[in-house]
Design a protein around this motif. Sequence first.
Motif, short mmCIF file in Angstrom:
data_model
loop_
_atom_site.label_atom_id
_atom_site.label_comp_id
_atom_site.label_asym_id
_atom_site.label_seq_id
_atom_site.Cartn_x
_atom_site.Cartn_y
_atom_site.Cartn_z
N LYS A 21 3.91 6.69 -3.48
CA LYS A 21 2.76 6.12 -2.80
C LYS A 21 3.09 5.92 -1.32
O LYS A 21 4.17 5.45 -0.98
CB LYS A 21 2.40 4.77 -3.44
CG LYS A 21 1.30 4.00 -2.74
CD LYS A 21 -0.06 4.57 -3.07
CE LYS A 21 -1.18 3.73 -2.47
NZ LYS A 21 -2.51 4.21 -2.85
N TRP A 49 1.81 3.97 2.17
CA TRP A 49 0.96 2.94 2.76
C TRP A 49 0.97 3.12 4.27
O TRP A 49 2.03 3.17 4.89
CB TRP A 49 1.48 1.54 2.42
CG TRP A 49 1.35 1.13 0.99
CD1 TRP A 49 2.35 1.00 0.07
CD2 TRP A 49 0.13 0.77 0.32
NE1 TRP A 49 1.83 0.59 -1.14
CE2 TRP A 49 0.48 0.44 -1.02
CE3 TRP A 49 -1.21 0.70 0.70
CZ2 TRP A 49 -0.47 0.04 -1.97
CZ3 TRP A 49 -2.15 0.30 -0.24
CH2 TRP A 49 -1.78 -0.02 -1.54
N CYS A 106 7.42 3.69 -3.07
CA CYS A 106 6.47 3.88 -1.98
C CYS A 106 7.21 3.97 -0.65
O CYS A 106 8.38 3.60 -0.53
CB CYS A 106 5.45 2.74 -1.94
SG CYS A 106 6.16 1.14 -1.52
#
Length: 332
Positions: free
Chosen positions: A2, A4, A70
């Motif tokens: 992931k 961000w 992430c």
Amino acid sequence: MKFWLICDYRENYTNYANLGTNTMYNDHPSIKNINEILTAINSLGYDCDYFGGIPELINAIDTKRTFENCIFLNFTDGMDQQYSRVQAPALLDILNVPYSGSGVFQSVIMNNKHFCKKALLKLGIDMPKSCVVSHDMPINLKIVEEMHFPLFVKPNCSGSSLGISASCVCHSKDEVLLKTSELLDNFDEVIIEEYVKGIDVTNYLIGNTNSYLVNNIVTAELFDNSPYAIYGIEEKQNKLRKLYLDNEYLPKDIVEKTKKQSVMIAHTLGVHDICRIDYRINLSTQNISFIEINSAPRFSSTSEIGFIASKNNVTFSNMVQYYISTVMDRLK
């Protein structure tokens, strides 16, 4: 994995654009720019969402959020305080998460124009003499008098040409005192340095030691033909310049020498993933003068990286891919 995206956007902060215009301008990316990056990342097949900016990172620390599998992509200039570009790396370190861009110490050095030059003294590269002034560190007139006029007076820790105009070029001690006092009303630190004659050149780097996917020179020919043409906030806001890539404007040997010097500077400072290094080059003397380095250069289709992409016949998404590949290779 992931991703961000971290960014504080322009519309939330003070507008420094000229009164009477509908333009919004300050040292932050726009919402449009953030969405452009986000769209490009997701178009490449990655899972990416906008996380927020500095306030959201602080909230994540306060609420003891944890993150797994992430990477945080740091595109923020921080908020409006001094050394704002250090804020995101510091908070991301506290969260103990992997992130793109340089760490805290490197960002501190790059955020301070005067002391960054001090850190590079052993490289033997050309840099204008300078001194720094603040409310706690008054101007040293002896040092000023030993410099070669004209001198250039500007904020020491700000970007995006904030505080810069033609009046920053000072031809006397009185002009230096007046401009320094004026800038200290709005900025915490001011740098006084020798004015360097020449043309504005920036070297954009994406990569890390021994592996740079982007290493290009962008030369800016200003529309102002006066002896001391300055790319100040008004000129930058209205993009009053013409850009050239690599040896479209500069001799090939100057281009290669500048690129080599930029890699050496990035390596010496311990830069991670991305930076933009600004020079003034005097074509008559072939002198390459280091001016400053930006740890979080603007990343948009309308900035230098977009220009480089266009000139190299690659898409903006390709440039985003270069950046993500650089970050992931380093974090491996």
